[in-house]
Design a protein around this motif. Structure first.
Motif, PDB file in Angstrom:
ATOM      1  N   ALA A 146      32.488  16.604  -1.545  1.00  0.00           N
ATOM      2  CA  ALA A 146      31.038  16.599  -1.379  1.00  0.00           C
ATOM      3  C   ALA A 146      30.563  17.912  -0.775  1.00  0.00           C
ATOM      4  CB  ALA A 146      30.620  15.423  -0.496  1.00  0.00           C
ATOM      5  N   VAL A 147      31.254  18.377   0.255  1.00  0.00           N
ATOM      6  CA  VAL A 147      30.880  19.630   0.902  1.00  0.00           C
ATOM      7  C   VAL A 147      31.046  20.800  -0.074  1.00  0.00           C
ATOM      8  CG1 VAL A 147      31.462  21.237   2.759  1.00  0.00           C
ATOM      9  CG2 VAL A 147      31.412  18.776   3.209  1.00  0.00           C
ATOM     10  N   GLU A 148      32.161  20.799  -0.806  1.00  0.00           N
ATOM     11  CA  GLU A 148      32.427  21.894  -1.747  1.00  0.00           C
ATOM     12  C   GLU A 148      31.357  21.992  -2.822  1.00  0.00           C
ATOM     13  OE1 GLU A 148      35.615  22.956  -5.320  1.00  0.00           O
ATOM     14  OE2 GLU A 148      36.058  21.330  -3.899  1.00  0.00           O
ATOM     15  N   HIS A 149      30.906  20.844  -3.326  1.00  0.00           N
ATOM     16  CA  HIS A 149      29.944  20.840  -4.430  1.00  0.00           C
ATOM     17  C   HIS A 149      28.498  20.819  -3.946  1.00  0.00           C
ATOM     18  CE1 HIS A 149      32.621  20.220  -7.992  1.00  0.00           C
ATOM     19  NE2 HIS A 149      33.454  19.793  -7.056  1.00  0.00           N
ATOM     20  N   GLY A 150      28.283  20.772  -2.645  1.00  0.00           N
ATOM     21  CA  GLY A 150      26.921  20.737  -2.135  1.00  0.00           C
ATOM     22  C   GLY A 150      26.203  19.441  -2.447  1.00  0.00           C
ATOM     23  N   ILE A 151      26.959  18.345  -2.554  1.00  0.00           N
ATOM     24  CA  ILE A 151      26.383  17.032  -2.850  1.00  0.00           C
ATOM     25  C   ILE A 151      26.199  16.277  -1.535  1.00  0.00           C
ATOM     26  CG2 ILE A 151      26.743  14.845  -4.060  1.00  0.00           C
ATOM     27  CD1 ILE A 151      28.556  16.349  -6.011  1.00  0.00           C
ATOM     28  N   PRO A 152      25.079  15.603  -1.335  1.00  0.00           N
ATOM     29  CA  PRO A 152      24.919  14.803  -0.118  1.00  0.00           C
ATOM     30  C   PRO A 152      26.094  13.853   0.077  1.00  0.00           C
ATOM     31  CG  PRO A 152      22.834  14.941  -1.271  1.00  0.00           C
ATOM     32  CD  PRO A 152      23.862  15.584  -2.165  1.00  0.00           C
ATOM     33  N   LEU A 153      26.507  13.718   1.334  1.00  0.00           N
ATOM     34  CA  LEU A 153      27.674  12.913   1.689  1.00  0.00           C
ATOM     35  C   LEU A 153      27.252  11.744   2.566  1.00  0.00           C
ATOM     36  CD1 LEU A 153      30.815  12.459   2.120  1.00  0.00           C
ATOM     37  CD2 LEU A 153      30.593  14.020   4.083  1.00  0.00           C
ATOM     38  N   ALA A 154      27.834  10.579   2.306  1.00  0.00           N
ATOM     39  CA  ALA A 154      27.761   9.443   3.224  1.00  0.00           C
ATOM     40  C   ALA A 154      29.192   9.012   3.514  1.00  0.00           C
ATOM     41  CB  ALA A 154      26.965   8.290   2.623  1.00  0.00           C
ATOM     42  N   VAL A 155      29.443   8.582   4.732  1.00  0.00           N
ATOM     43  CA  VAL A 155      30.758   8.074   5.106  1.00  0.00           C
ATOM     44  C   VAL A 155      30.644   6.573   5.308  1.00  0.00           C
ATOM     45  CG1 VAL A 155      32.548   8.071   6.892  1.00  0.00           C
ATOM     46  CG2 VAL A 155      31.529  10.232   6.141  1.00  0.00           C
ATOM     47  N   PHE A 156      31.466   5.832   4.575  1.00  0.00           N
ATOM     48  CA  PHE A 156      31.522   4.380   4.750  1.00  0.00           C
ATOM     49  C   PHE A 156      32.667   4.073   5.696  1.00  0.00           C
ATOM     50  CE2 PHE A 156      33.018   0.151   2.888  1.00  0.00           C
ATOM     51  CZ  PHE A 156      32.200  -0.577   3.731  1.00  0.00           C
ATOM     52  N   TRP A 157      32.313   3.645   6.903  1.00  0.00           N
ATOM     53  CA  TRP A 157      33.312   3.345   7.929  1.00  0.00           C
ATOM     54  C   TRP A 157      33.667   1.870   7.817  1.00  0.00           C
ATOM     55  CZ3 TRP A 157      35.894   6.617  11.123  1.00  0.00           C
ATOM     56  CH2 TRP A 157      36.657   6.038  12.144  1.00  0.00           C
ATOM     57  N   ASN A 158      34.837   1.568   7.258  1.00  0.00           N
ATOM     58  CA  ASN A 158      35.184   0.169   7.010  1.00  0.00           C
ATOM     59  C   ASN A 158      36.022  -0.430   8.134  1.00  0.00           C
ATOM     60  OD1 ASN A 158      37.653   1.372   6.483  1.00  0.00           O
ATOM     61  ND2 ASN A 158      37.550   1.071   4.268  1.00  0.00           N
ATOM     62  N   GLN A 159      35.825   0.075   9.340  1.00  0.00           N
ATOM     63  CA  GLN A 159      36.363  -0.541  10.543  1.00  0.00           C
ATOM     64  C   GLN A 159      35.190  -0.867  11.460  1.00  0.00           C
ATOM     65  OE1 GLN A 159      39.241   2.306  12.008  1.00  0.00           O
ATOM     66  NE2 GLN A 159      40.677   1.919  10.354  1.00  0.00           N
ATOM     67  N   SER A 160      35.482  -1.323  12.670  1.00  0.00           N
ATOM     68  CA  SER A 160      34.404  -1.723  13.568  1.00  0.00           C
ATOM     69  C   SER A 160      33.648  -0.511  14.097  1.00  0.00           C
ATOM     70  CB  SER A 160      34.976  -2.528  14.738  1.00  0.00           C
ATOM     71  OG  SER A 160      35.736  -1.677  15.592  1.00  0.00           O
ATOM     72  N   ALA A 161      32.431  -0.773  14.573  1.00  0.00           N
ATOM     73  CA  ALA A 161      31.650   0.290  15.198  1.00  0.00           C
ATOM     74  C   ALA A 161      32.303   0.744  16.490  1.00  0.00           C
ATOM     75  CB  ALA A 161      30.228  -0.200  15.462  1.00  0.00           C
ATOM     76  N   ALA A 162      32.954  -0.189  17.209  1.00  0.00           N
ATOM     77  CA  ALA A 162      33.647   0.192  18.440  1.00  0.00           C
ATOM     78  C   ALA A 162      34.771   1.170  18.142  1.00  0.00           C
ATOM     79  CB  ALA A 162      34.201  -1.056  19.134  1.00  0.00           C
ATOM     80  N   THR A 163      35.478   0.958  17.045  1.00  0.00           N
ATOM     81  CA  THR A 163      36.547   1.884  16.659  1.00  0.00           C
ATOM     82  C   THR A 163      35.981   3.242  16.295  1.00  0.00           C
ATOM     83  OG1 THR A 163      37.871   0.016  15.847  1.00  0.00           O
ATOM     84  CG2 THR A 163      38.504   2.208  15.104  1.00  0.00           C
ATOM     85  N   LEU A 164      34.875   3.253  15.547  1.00  0.00           N
ATOM     86  CA  LEU A 164      34.220   4.516  15.216  1.00  0.00           C
ATOM     87  C   LEU A 164      33.833   5.279  16.479  1.00  0.00           C
ATOM     88  CD1 LEU A 164      32.735   6.580  13.445  1.00  0.00           C
ATOM     89  CD2 LEU A 164      30.789   5.001  13.393  1.00  0.00           C
ATOM     90  N   ALA A 165      33.216   4.571  17.430  1.00  0.00           N
ATOM     91  CA  ALA A 165      32.792   5.237  18.667  1.00  0.00           C
ATOM     92  C   ALA A 165      33.992   5.780  19.435  1.00  0.00           C
ATOM     93  CB  ALA A 165      32.002   4.261  19.529  1.00  0.00           C
ATOM     94  N   ALA A 166      35.074   4.999  19.487  1.00  0.00           N
ATOM     95  CA  ALA A 166      36.268   5.452  20.214  1.00  0.00           C
ATOM     96  C   ALA A 166      36.827   6.726  19.602  1.00  0.00           C
ATOM     97  CB  ALA A 166      37.328   4.352  20.214  1.00  0.00           C
ATOM     98  N   TYR A 167      36.967   6.763  18.277  1.00  0.00           N
ATOM     99  CA  TYR A 167      37.479   7.963  17.621  1.00  0.00           C
ATOM    100  C   TYR A 167      36.517   9.139  17.799  1.00  0.00           C
ATOM    101  CZ  TYR A 167      41.453   5.902  15.081  1.00  0.00           C
ATOM    102  OH  TYR A 167      42.651   5.336  14.756  1.00  0.00           O
ATOM    103  N   TYR A 168      35.247   8.898  17.553  1.00  0.00           N
ATOM    104  CA  TYR A 168      34.290  10.002  17.595  1.00  0.00           C
ATOM    105  C   TYR A 168      34.286  10.669  18.968  1.00  0.00           C
ATOM    106  CZ  TYR A 168      30.078  12.759  17.164  1.00  0.00           C
ATOM    107  OH  TYR A 168      29.189  13.809  17.148  1.00  0.00           O
ATOM    108  N   HIS A 169      34.215   9.881  20.016  1.00  0.00           N
ATOM    109  CA  HIS A 169      34.124  10.470  21.352  1.00  0.00           C
ATOM    110  C   HIS A 169      35.464  11.028  21.822  1.00  0.00           C
ATOM    111  CE1 HIS A 169      29.996   9.388  21.673  1.00  0.00           C
ATOM    112  NE2 HIS A 169      30.251   8.111  21.464  1.00  0.00           N
ATOM    113  N   TYR A 170      36.555  10.480  21.314  1.00  0.00           N
ATOM    114  CA  TYR A 170      37.873  11.062  21.583  1.00  0.00           C
ATOM    115  C   TYR A 170      37.920  12.500  21.082  1.00  0.00           C
ATOM    116  CZ  TYR A 170      42.979  11.668  21.323  1.00  0.00           C
ATOM    117  OH  TYR A 170      44.271  12.127  21.462  1.00  0.00           O
TER     118      TYR A 170
END
Length: 482
Positions: A146-170
């Protein structure tokens, strides 16, 4: 979803929007990605054109063109349509089912996957169906493309929001905090409820994603951390929309994700990404594909295990499944069997073929002989988990606590005995306890779930005591909500 979908396409909000949803070819990734793809394609979801792309080996299992036991991989330009979404395979360099084992293998997979997905993007554009948004279901090469082609990107996080927050802030300023707590825990200190990350309640080390606190130096943990770090670096830099497979009411402290939004990130709860029981019934009765799921593994005779469930009393059966990726040692099988017999309830136990070596197979055969050809218990290689959880005779789910399995149990109101192993599973098990919909089983120092402990926790969840009744009432509450 309609507003989110239109934003991602950015260039227009008309029906020519085209989402390329790209996912790993793993059982736990495919069905949430499929559910998201179908929602995007519905008229009230924007009526967008949607293409779902998974690794060629998984695509071949989804659309077999060869006799059972053989795997014929479709050419990279192969396309299948069910009338709602299209399916196009990408090559990851391991098209016949092997898995990367080394750092070099993983680098090759990322490189080959990105090249193949880029070719798909070009081919769709040449066919007059340009991709207007790439949705990466945790598939790092898709984000690269997506970045290479300049196409808008969305990320589908198929785990919990708590897991996303833990990884992101880590990965954004808190790595040393987590590392210090993990080192103290390994060093023999009590497991403190003192690891506090933005937007999350205090968590014990054992409640964090296992890869963040891995002390073994294992190659798999390192590779997973590297991949997640790269993906979340893209999230931090490109600021794509992040769609999380959860609901606000389920994770109020995490889903608010105020700290992430303060970083100018757009994070939305879009779950749960699975069909409800009504959709399952519609699919069976009317041929409606809305409730379709993907099974990469051949099911045992559905009529056989359904009739077995039909013959059991309401809420009496203990259903046991650790998902598609976890194997068993002979010792663990023996302990599980001891616990299931001790609880004196009928049990339905899924042990995938990939998780059975010779010792385990012999142990299971001995168990079949001892348990009277399925009178007390039944062991299967694979089943339709949603139908088992929806069955009125199912009273308890002994689960590895993968996020999909946990959501499915909540949707159908089945109380859980959580036995987390790795990745996001410890976070999910913590949530099971916090929601009051089950208990968390404890392993011994060698990582073994002892049979007497398994029986004890099953007795808590299914028993007539106050704790068991409260757990079942809470599970029933989520069944009504979801």
């Amino acid at each position: 979803m309609a507003d989110h979908a239109g934003h991602c396409s950015s260039s227009s909000q008309d029906r020519r929007s085209h989402f390329l949803v790209a996912a790993y070819g793993y059982q736990g990734h495919l069905n949430p990605a499929l559910a998201l793809a179908r929602r995007l394609a519905r008229p009230h979801g924007g009526g967008a054109r949607v293409t779902l792309s998974v690794a060629a080996s998984a695509h071949a299992r989804m659309f077999p063109s060869s006799p059972p036991g053989q795997l014929v991989v479709a050419p990279p330009d192969a396309e299948v349509s069910d009338g709602i979404i299209s399916y196009v395979p990408y090559s990851d360099g391991f098209d016949f089912g092997a898995r990367p084992r080394t750092a070099a293998d993983r680098a090759r997979r990322r490189r080959v996957s990105a090249a193949s997905l880029s070719a798909i993007v070009r081919r769709l554009a040449a066919a007059g169906r340009p991709v207007t948004c790439v949705v990466s279901a945790l598939l790092l090469p898709a984000a690269d493309v997506a970045v290479e082609h300049g196409i808008p990107l969305a990320v589908f996080w198929n785990q919990s929001a708590a897991t996303l927050a833990a990884y992101y802030h880590y990965f954004h300023g808190h790595e040393h905090l987590v590392a210090a707590a993990a080192a103290a825990y390994v060093g023999g200190a009590d497991d403190p409820a003192s690891v506090t990350l933005p937007g999350l309640p205090p968590l014990r080390v054992r409640d964090l994603p296992s890869f963040l606190v891995d002390a073994t130096g294992g190659e798999h943990a390192r590779a997973s951390i590297d991949s997640m770090r790269a993906l979340l670096e893209i999230v931090g830099r490109e600021k794509p929309m992040v769609l999380v497979n959860t609901i606000d009411m389920l994770e109020p402290e995490a889903v608010a994700l105020r700290a992430m939004r303060q970083q100018h990130l757009e994070v939305f709860a879009v779950g749960p990404m699975l069909p409800r029981l009504q959709l399952l019934q519609q699919t069976d009765a009317a041929g409606d594909d809305e409730g379709r799921r993907i099974d990469l593994y051949e099911q045992d005779d559905e009529k056989g295990y359904t009739e077995w469930l039909d013959a059991r009393p309401r809420r009496s059966v203990v259903y046991v499944s650790y998902g598609s990726m976890l194997g068993y040692s002979r010792q663990q099988v023996q302990e599980m069997l001891r616990g299931l017999r001790e609880c004196r309830r009928p049990y339905l136990w899924v042990v995938p073929r990939d998780g059975r070596d010779g010792d385990v197979e012999r142990c299971l055969m001995e168990m079949d002989d001892d348990d009277g050809d399925g009178e007390r218990g039944m062991v299967m290689e694979w089943c339709d988990q949603l139908k088992v959880l929806a069955h009125p005779s199912t009273g308890c789910f002994v689960t590895h606590c993968g996020w999909n399995s946990m959501l499915e149990a909540l949707v159908f109101g089945v109380p859980m005995v959580a036995v987390p192993n790795w990745s996001d599973q410890p976070v999910n098990a913590h949530l099971v306890e916090e929601l009051g919909v089950g208990v968390r089983a404890e392993r011994d120092a060698a990582g073994l779930l002892v049979g007497t402990e398994l029986a004890k926790f099953i007795a808590v969840v299914t028993g007539d005591g106050d704790e068991g009744m409260n757990i079942r009432n809470r599970a029933s509450f989520w069944n009504q909500i979801l």
